[in-house]
Structures are given as structure tokens and as C-alpha cells.
Design an enzyme around this catalytic site. Structure first.
Site: not given
Ligand code: ACO
Ligand code: ZN
Length: 320
Positions: A163-164, A166-167, A172, A175, A177, A198, A202
Site C-alpha cells: 500500500s505504502c 518508505m525508506i 535511501q 538498495g 527500497g 497500490e 510517487s
Molecule cells: N533518483 C534516481 N534514481 C533513484 C533515486 C533518485 N533519487 N533513488 C533511487 N533511485 C533508483 C536507484 O538507482 C535504484 O535503481 P536500481 O534498483 O536499478 O539499483 C532504485 O531506484 C531503487 O533504489 P533503492 O536504493 O533500492 O531505493 P531506496 O532505498 O532509496 O527507496 C523509495 C526507494 C522507497 C521509493 C524511497 O525513495 C522513498 O522512501 N521515497 C519517499 C517515499 C515514496 O515516494 N514512496 C513510494 C510511494 S509509492 C507507494 O507507496 C506504492
């Protein structure tokens, strides 16, 4: 760690949690009296929030928690880029049983999520909390929530498996997320269901999911000459809609103008390197049984030692 945003007035604008001071991205509906100052203090174990540092210190002396008040369902050591071997755990919290903790988790998450608005009605949800463990305890890194699986499986077999998600900003980019996304599909596989996040996603959510989907689809396609979308869905537990959306957004699905059909194009460079995860879940370390809705009060059974398929509680580290 901070992210520039156009809205200047976020309440609170800074939180202190564990060893980190973090700029928030959005406001969250904490009680008004707690957000009169710019900075708020949060216990990283029970997620209680406080107005001042002195109160946090007093809280730390008496807080009984060194991990989320929930069932630990996964524990393994992972080699984290630039950090080295680190023990990670995933805890499953039932919104109906750990109501206050889950509400505090939603309030914390809202500081970094723009569009999701679940705060108080947590009972219908399960929460999966990722922690990094050290000699002090299991420190929260992030989480995802998921609606408790319904007894009635939709005819297409698909349910939202997140559903939601967040890291916390300080974690962040390592890896985590993607690790939780993979974990959500592992649970779907264990449930025998198709799943997906869901919508709407974002911007950061879309990037993370698209990268995961692309990598997973490419792996499912390897060594296959002919495969249907349904076959990919069965192999990956992804919904056909998410598969189509991933193929289209990564330009892997292209129309053949002569035959008026579609083909999936794979490029060698993608096969060799595409989006390899920094962190991969170790499925053998999952200790979990499916949530039985609505009247199960034990998610796994510690006493069932002679049944190899039943799940067992993970032992707590001696340090904790
Ligand atoms: N810009 C470009 N690419 C990015 C960025 C960024 N700022 N951040 C992550 N990525 C890419 C990474 O390169 C990675 O790619 P790969 O898997 O090919 O290596 C991929 O995205 C995932 O990176 P992670 O390090 O695993 O992700 P992270 O731990 O940073 O968590 C998350 C991702 C959960 C979306 C985090 O950014 C976050 O909490 N954001 C705020 C809340 C949010 O937007 N949540 C999603 C809402 S949608 C929903 O809830 C269903
Ligand atoms: Zn506490």
C-alpha cells in the site's frame, strides 16, 4: 539528506531519530502541540514522538523496546555497499494488535510521502518493518504496509501487495527500497497470489518499481524464445498490467509494423547488466505463514517443532 521543496512550512521541518537529524519533505498530522517547534524527537524503537531532547533522554532510559513490537519474520546478514556485512531483519506488525506503533509509523512515513493518507485506521493493514541490527537493537530503516489479504481472491488472482513503501532518507540509495519491493513479491509468492503496488506511485516509487520490474522480467525471459505475458506473470507474481506498463515504459515492447503484432525486444547489454540489485532477499531466511483473516491471533507457532513447514520464531540475539 535534505530535499529542496517549494513548500517552506513543513511541520515538523526536522526530526531527530536515532543518530540522525533529518529534514522532512512534507508535513504530517502530529498533534498540534508537538509541532510548535521546528524539530521533533522520535524514539527509533517504539516511534514515540517528543517535543524536546530532554524528554527523549528520559524516554530512552525507560523505553522497553529495542526492536519493533512485532513478529520478526526475516533475519540475515547482507553485504551492504560501502558499509559491509550488516544484519537485517523484517518485522511483521498487525495494525489491529500494535495499533499505536503502526499509527506512529504512518505519521513518520507521511513526512516523506506526499499522496498517501493512512494514519489512524491501521487495523486492516499489516506493516513490514525493515531494520538494521547492531549490539543495541533493531533500528528502523523503512517499511511497507499492505492490506490484510482478503479471503476472497479476486478473479484475476491479483491483490495489492504494497500500500505504502518508505525508506528513511538517511538510508535511501543503498538498495533497501528495492529489497522491500522484492520482499513484497516473495510474500505474494508464498500466498500464491499475484501482487503489485497500490497506485498512484510517487516519482521515486515509479523509478524503484520500474527498475525492479525490468530486471525481474528480463530474468524471466532469459533462455526463452516464446513466452506469453501470462507466463511472465506466473513466473514473477507480477500482475499483467504492471508487466505491460514496465515493458512499455522501458521500450522493451514494440509494435511490428508489418505483422501488426507486438514483440518484446531484449538487448544484450540489458541481459548482462540490467539493474542488478544492490541487495537481494534470501528467501530461505523467511519465517512466515500467511495471515488468516480475521481470527488468527498467532501468526506463527513456536511449539510446532516437528512440522518442518511451520514457521518458527527467530531467536533474539544475545546482545539485545
Ligand atoms: N533518483 C534516481 N534514481 C533513484 C533515486 C533518485 N533519487 N533513488 C533511487 N533511485 C533508483 C536507484 O538507482 C535504484 O535503481 P536500481 O534498483 O536499478 O539499483 C532504485 O531506484 C531503487 O533504489 P533503492 O536504493 O533500492 O531505493 P531506496 O532505498 O532509496 O527507496 C523509495 C526507494 C522507497 C521509493 C524511497 O525513495 C522513498 O522512501 N521515497 C519517499 C517515499 C515514496 O515516494 N514512496 C513510494 C510511494 S509509492 C507507494 O507507496 C506504492
Ligand atoms: Zn521508545
Amino acid at each position: 539528506m535534505s530535499k529542496s521543496k517549494e513548500i517552506p512550512s513543513r511541520y515538523p521541518s526536522i526530526i531527530e531519530i536515532g543518530d540522525y537529524e533529518v529534514d522532512t519533505w512534507y508535513s504530517s498530522p502530529y498533534p498540534q502541540e508537538y509541532v510548535t517547534r521546528n524539530k521533533m524527537y522520535i524514539c527509533e524503537f517504539c516511534l514515540s514522538y517528543m517535543k524536546c531532547h530532554k524528554t527523549l533522554l528520559r524516554h530512552n532510559e525507560k523505553c522497553q523496546h529495542y526492536c519493533p513490537p512485532a513478529n520478526e519474520i526475516y533475519r540475515a546478514v547482507h553485504d551492504i555497499h560501502k558499509i559491509g556485512p550488516t544484519q537485517l531483519s523484517v518485522y511483521e506488525a498487525d495494525g489491529g494488535k500494535c495499533k499505536l506503533y503502526c499509527q506512529n509509523l504512518c505519521l513518520l512515513a507521511k513526512l516523506f510521502l506526499d499522496h498517501k493518507t493512512l494514519f489512524y485506521d491501521v487495523e486492516p493493514f499489516l506493516f513490514y518493518i525493515l531494520t538494521r541490527n547492531d549490539e543495541v537493537g533493531s533500528r528502523i530503516v523503512g517499511y511497507f504496509s499492505k492490506e490484510k489479504p482478503s479471503n476472497i481472491i479476486p478473479t484475476n488472482g491479483a491483490q495489492n501487495n504494497v500500500s505504502c513503501i518508505m525508506i528513511l532518507p538517511q538510508y535511501q540509495g543503498f538498495g533497501y527500497g528495492r529489497f522491500l519491493i522484492e520482499f513484497s513479491y516473495l510474500l505474494s509468492r508464498a500466498e500464491g497470489a499475484l501482487g503489485g503496488p497500490e497506485k498512484p506511485l510517487s516519482d521515486l516509487g515509479r523509478i524503484s518499481y520500474t527498475n525492479y520490474w525490468k530486471y525481474t522480467i528480463i530474468n524471466a525471459l532469459k533462455d526463452k524464445n516464446e513466452i506469453s505475458i501470462k507466463d511472465i506473470s506466473e513466473a514473477t507474481n507480477m500482475t499483467t498490467n504492471d508487466i505491460m506498463s514496465a515493458l512499455e515504459s522501458t521500450h522493451m515492447l514494440q509494435k511490428d509494423p508489418d505483422k501488426k503484432t507486438h514483440a518484446i525486444y531484449l538487448y544484450k547489454k540489458d541481459l548482462d547488466t540490467s539493474n542488478k540489485p544492490k541487495l537481494s532477499v534470501k528467501p530461505s531466511e523467511l519465517r512466515w505463514t500467511k495471515y488468516i483473516y480475521p481470527n488468527s491471533n498467532r501468526l506463527y507457532d513456536d511449539d510446532d517443532d516437528d512440522d518442518e513447514s511451520s514457521t518458527t520464531s527467530l531467536e533474539h540475539s544475545p546482545e539485545r
